[in-house]
Design a protein around this motif. Structure first.
Motif, mmCIF file in Angstrom:
data_model
loop_
_atom_site.group_PDB
_atom_site.id
_atom_site.type_symbol
_atom_site.label_atom_id
_atom_site.label_comp_id
_atom_site.label_asym_id
_atom_site.label_seq_id
_atom_site.Cartn_x
_atom_site.Cartn_y
_atom_site.Cartn_z
ATOM 1 N N ARG A 1 -13.697 133.008 153.358
ATOM 2 C CA ARG A 1 -14.675 134.123 153.390
ATOM 3 C C ARG A 1 -15.727 133.988 152.109
ATOM 4 O O ARG A 1 -14.971 133.411 151.098
ATOM 5 C CB ARG A 1 -13.629 135.469 152.852
ATOM 6 C CG ARG A 1 -14.421 136.878 152.515
ATOM 7 C CD ARG A 1 -13.707 137.893 152.182
ATOM 8 N NE ARG A 1 -12.807 138.254 153.409
ATOM 9 C CZ ARG A 1 -12.886 139.251 154.120
ATOM 10 N NH1 ARG A 1 -14.295 139.618 154.358
ATOM 11 N NH2 ARG A 1 -12.066 139.347 154.977
ATOM 12 N N GLY A 2 -16.937 134.020 152.471
ATOM 13 C CA GLY A 2 -17.814 133.868 151.509
ATOM 14 C C GLY A 2 -18.193 132.280 151.234
ATOM 15 O O GLY A 2 -18.995 131.685 150.718
ATOM 16 N N VAL A 3 -17.360 131.502 152.143
ATOM 17 C CA VAL A 3 -17.718 129.873 152.329
ATOM 18 C C VAL A 3 -18.213 129.536 153.743
ATOM 19 O O VAL A 3 -18.992 128.884 153.557
ATOM 20 C CB VAL A 3 -16.437 129.218 151.784
ATOM 21 C CG1 VAL A 3 -16.606 127.787 151.804
ATOM 22 C CG2 VAL A 3 -15.960 129.867 150.530
ATOM 23 N N VAL A 4 -17.468 129.943 154.689
ATOM 24 C CA VAL A 4 -18.067 129.722 156.045
ATOM 25 C C VAL A 4 -18.705 130.613 156.662
ATOM 26 O O VAL A 4 -18.628 131.693 156.497
ATOM 27 C CB VAL A 4 -16.667 129.471 156.809
ATOM 28 C CG1 VAL A 4 -16.768 129.129 158.308
ATOM 29 C CG2 VAL A 4 -15.522 128.548 156.078
ATOM 30 N N ASN A 5 -19.699 130.056 157.471
ATOM 31 C CA ASN A 5 -20.520 130.891 158.379
ATOM 32 C C ASN A 5 -20.379 130.638 159.876
ATOM 33 O O ASN A 5 -20.327 129.604 160.275
ATOM 34 C CB ASN A 5 -22.063 130.646 157.912
ATOM 35 C CG ASN A 5 -22.546 131.098 156.448
ATOM 36 O OD1 ASN A 5 -21.851 131.686 155.999
ATOM 37 N ND2 ASN A 5 -23.694 130.808 156.121
ATOM 38 N N ARG A 6 -20.593 131.482 160.529
ATOM 39 C CA ARG A 6 -20.830 131.554 161.768
ATOM 40 C C ARG A 6 -22.289 131.208 162.143
ATOM 41 O O ARG A 6 -23.261 131.850 161.562
ATOM 42 C CB ARG A 6 -20.589 132.850 162.791
ATOM 43 C CG ARG A 6 -18.852 133.183 162.584
ATOM 44 C CD ARG A 6 -18.814 134.657 162.986
ATOM 45 N NE ARG A 6 -19.484 135.716 161.947
ATOM 46 C CZ ARG A 6 -20.071 136.626 162.527
ATOM 47 N NH1 ARG A 6 -20.284 136.997 163.946
ATOM 48 N NH2 ARG A 6 -20.780 137.652 161.682
ATOM 49 N N ASN A 7 -22.853 130.138 163.023
ATOM 50 C CA ASN A 7 -24.028 129.833 162.986
ATOM 51 C C ASN A 7 -24.304 129.094 164.388
ATOM 52 O O ASN A 7 -23.437 129.047 165.092
ATOM 53 C CB ASN A 7 -24.106 128.806 162.025
ATOM 54 C CG ASN A 7 -23.820 127.316 162.199
ATOM 55 O OD1 ASN A 7 -24.257 126.492 162.628
ATOM 56 N ND2 ASN A 7 -22.310 127.329 161.804
ATOM 57 N N ALA A 8 -25.631 128.705 164.506
ATOM 58 C CA ALA A 8 -25.980 128.090 165.811
ATOM 59 C C ALA A 8 -26.808 126.848 165.621
ATOM 60 O O ALA A 8 -27.652 126.646 166.139
ATOM 61 C CB ALA A 8 -26.887 129.101 166.651
ATOM 62 N N ASP A 9 -26.721 126.244 164.471
ATOM 63 C CA ASP A 9 -27.355 125.094 164.159
ATOM 64 C C ASP A 9 -27.508 124.050 165.091
ATOM 65 O O ASP A 9 -28.424 123.339 165.328
ATOM 66 C CB ASP A 9 -26.785 124.605 162.756
ATOM 67 C CG ASP A 9 -27.120 125.525 161.511
ATOM 68 O OD1 ASP A 9 -27.848 126.335 161.588
ATOM 69 O OD2 ASP A 9 -26.686 125.053 160.501
#
Length: 788
Positions: A631-639
């Protein structure tokens, strides 16, 4: 119940007797049952026992409850009533006799470690309280007296926050003011609102409260100023980075350590006298300035502002201490139009002085402030600050939209490099959530070293990651990974713990790896693309008007204001809402429903490609609650785009997980438009998901999981509410078929499941599904960097 019946009644459960007592004497349990006591009614603390064999033991238990009330900011009743239910006898004691005991802290439960205590006087004894003694009891229960307590460091925060809640317009100054030469004394020195409840504070100053002054802000100031306390254990660890920064100072140079948001100075606690002689500290609050001046005034190079008089007494703040103002950054505007720099800029302008900023900037989000101010109190105005205006005008910032400007922390970080750091050997050691460098592109300086800390240890409510990083004032372009050594604090021992206190922390899983010394390192990776880049935004010529769903999967009514256009097509299987990139409020930002979600921020799953979109649902179900390294460190993304869509095993795993997941809220139902909406994303008979799964080869774990699903479905079909025209998923089975009722056992209502075998199998399925996600889905989310 008659008096005769009562006198012969035998209680085996104290709750039954407590209920009878409350009914007889008109005590409202919703009001009386506070702080896990047996009841507080007016000026009386009630303690019920089926039978009292040792009055001293029960009295000490009651005293522990009075201590708890004091510590948590509640009135302390003057009477202690110990109630023996089966003897119908009350023992009344005076709380004032136990003043010293009430002012101690008890770390065990009220019922433990109570042997050996002795009462200081004999109690008043009232017998036959339902009969002859009823009148006497009623008279006692009307008494509404309390004993005034002393405010100590273990209760000052609770009483302060109560004061702010109950006294409109109050603030820290009106609570703490202690100099009659400067105006009225505050509530602590001359109680008015709490008159008769607290004793006037006797000390000349609040030295005993120094280490918790950061926690004495009222609720609005906490939100606007972003005040939170840095634990001493983390402070001492951060000094390792500070000393690395000092080691970078060129030979022959002077140096200064600057903290523009020092609060009461706990970041510099533990520095040597030599290090302190280089420190310049600043705070925005009058009382914190007084603390800084008292504790560090003769030990540091400077405390800014040099006087607390130039401030706003109504808000208890200092104009000279507003680090986001032009008067602070550029200097005080003189009558001739020139600027008079403060102590910091005297050193910034000296090329033979190295500047080191060492800060834990206040953390606040603009939305949080706006929703809490609501025009009721004057705002501090950081959103209209001079620094924010300068930051907004920067082309590099404006290209990233408004998000970097919404965080108060970012204003301090941006201005640090803009106005204070000038030479390559200058440094910045800063505590902050990681998004300023992870996703907001706020910084392009050289990363030297850093830690990841648990924000919950800062008196925050949830576990979340806070980075503490040493930056060099040198350009660094192209870095995408920031290795942070992870440390938690054991709340019981206050000792530093490598990794995390939680048992589910493991090296080698997700974003955690072993460093060269074998200790855990969390790799914080930059992200640039939001999940919506992978949405299916196609529109089909045969799309028709559809209906909206609520977050629970049921159809929305007409009163709901929808922000998304409802679409129907036979090729639509569901609507996946995948909003945001963090794991905050994940149940709100990640939802799967049969029809268009009224609140939008998603897309329709179509038959021809839905399998390649299910990872967007699965990525949100990584457990993050209680995991500060997530939490606050990992992102869900589409890079990396859809670099996973070729992996049939991964897509199969996401299909199985989605079809069995409780959070899949796709339902079968008849819509208000007359259409039959069938859940196609479950493994009931002849659904799209079932048809696609048949063509796939299952692993041993998957076969066992599907066997478990089969048991659940077979049992669900035997329930009274089962409708053979519907296709059922896990959520609908739990919501509609796994029914229960309440039975009265004694005087308690107990939840009883109508189908206990089904209930047991459903719980087993949920557990196995979670385990399957961890084993078969999560590793690929990290591999394809859908999570990073």
């Amino acid at each position: 119940m008659s008096t005769t019946e009562r006198s012969s009644y035998y209680y085996s459960d104290e709750v039954d007797g407590q209920i009878d007592f409350f009914k007889e004497f008109g005590i409202d349990p919703d009001i009386a049952l506070i702080q896990n006591t047996d009841g507080v009614h007016r000026g009386n603390l009630l303690e019920f026992k089926v039978s009292i064999g040792d009055v001293n033991k029960v009295l000490f238990q009651a005293i522990k409850y009075l201590s708890r009330l004091r510590v948590r900011g509640h009135n302390v009743p003057a009477n202690i009533l110990l109630v023996d239910l089966n003897k119908q006898t009350i023992y009344k004691f005076a709380s004032a006799d136990y003043f010293d005991e009430i002012h101690q802290i008890y770390t065990t439960s009220a019922s433990r470690s109570v042997q050996g205590f002795r009462a200081k006087s004999n109690p008043m004894v009232i017998q036959d309280y339902f009969g002859a003694g009823a009148g006497q009891v009623a008279a006692v229960l009307k008494e509404n007296d309390f004993i005034p307590i002393e405010i100590t460091e273990d209760c000052v925060v609770a009483w302060a926050e109560r004061y702010y809640r109950e006294v409109p317009g109050s603030n820290k100054e009106s609570f703490l003011a202690n100099d009659p030469k400067k105006g009225s004394l505050g509530e602590l020195k001359a109680p008015k609102h709490f008159k008769g409840l607290i004793l006037p504070y006797k000390g000349d100053d609040y030295e005993a409260f120094a280490h918790i002054l950061d926690r004495l802000n009222d609720k609005l100031k906490k939100i606007e100023l972003g005040a939170f306390y840095t634990p001493k254990t983390y402070v001492l660890k951060s000094h390792e980075l500070l000393r690395k920064a000092i080691a970078r100072v060129p030979a022959g140079n002077d140096y200064v350590i600057v903290d523009r948001c020092a609060g009461s100075g706990n970041l510099i606690e533990g520095l040597t006298d030599e290090e302190l002689s280089h420190v310049i500290v600043n705070t925005y609050e009058q009382f914190e300035y007084l603390e800084l001046a008292r504790e560090y005034g003769d030990r540091v190079r400077a405390v800014i502002p040099p006087t607390y008089k130039a401030g706003d007494p109504a808000l208890g703040v200092l104009l000279n201490g507003d680090a986001l103002s032009d008067r602070f950054v550029l200097g005080l505007l003189a009558a001739d139009g020139s600027r008079v720099p403060n102590e910091i800029h005297k050193h910034v302008d000296n090329p033979d002085c190295t500047v080191i900023l060492f800060e834990n900037p206040p953390y606040a989000d603009a939305a949080g402030v706006e929703s809490n101010v609501s025009g009721k109190k004057k705002a501090f105005g950081w959103q209209a600050s001079w620094v924010k205006a300068q930051m907004a005008a920067e082309p590099a910032i404006s290209r990233n939209g408004t998000k970097p400007l919404r965080d108060l922390t970012n204003l301090f970080i941006w201005s640090a490099f803009k106005y204070y750091l000038r030479q390559p050997t200058d440094s910045y050691v800063v505590f902050s959530p990681s998004k300023y460098f992870k996703s907001q592109g706020l910084i392009n300086r050289k990363f030297i070293d850093g830690f990841l800390f648990n924000r919950k240890r800062f008196h925050a409510t949830k576990d979340a990651g806070v980075s503490c990083i040493l930056w060099a004032n040198e350009l660094e372009v192209g870095r995408t990974v920031y290795p942070l050594r992870a440390f938690d604090i054991n709340p019981k021992t206050e000792q530093l713990v490598p990794g995390a206190v939680q048992k589910n922390f493991a090296i080698g899983v997700g974003n955690v790896r072993a460093g060269a010394d074998g200790l855990p390192v969390v790799d914080v990776k930059t992200t640039t693309s939001v999940v919506s880049k992978l949405f299916d935004t196609r529109k089909f010529p045969d799309d028709e008007e559809g209906i909206h769903c609520e977050t629970n999967g049921r159809e929305s009514d007409d009163s709901r204001k929808a922000i998304a256009t409802a679409v129907y097509n036979d090729n639509i299987l569901g609507y996946l809402r995948a909003y945001g990139n963090s794991f905050e409020n994940i149940d709100l930002y990640s939802q799967l429903t049969r029809c268009t979600a009224y609140n939008g921020n998603g897309f329709h799953l179509r038959r021809d490609n839905y399998l390649t979109k299910l990872p967007l649902f699965a990525m949100a179900r990584i457990p993050s609650e209680g995991r500060y390294w997530i939490r606050g460190v990992v992102n869900r993304n589409a890079d990396n785009g859809d670099n996973f869509s070729h992996d049939k095993e991964f897509l199969k795993a996401c299909l199985i997980f989605t079809g069995l997941a409780y959070h899949n809220k796709c339902l079968s139902f008849t819509g208000s438009d007359g259409r039959e909406y069938r859940n196609e994303l479950c493994f009931d008979t002849d659904t799209q998901a079932s048809k696609d799964l048949v063509a796939m080869t299952l692993t041993t774990q998957e076969s066992a999981l599907m066997d478990q699903w089969g048991r659940v479905l077979d049992l669900a079909r035997q329930t009274a509410n089962y409708d053979p025209s519907k296709t059922y998923g896990t959520f609908q089975i739990e919501d509609e078929l796994n029914t229960f009722h309440y039975e009265l056992v004694g005087r308690k209502k107990i939840k009883v499941y109508d189908y206990p075998v089904l209930n047991g199998e459903v719980k087993a399925l949920r557990k196995q599904t979670t385990e399957y996600h961890a084993a078969a889905v999560a590793p690929f989310l990290w591999k394809y960097e859908l999570l990073k």
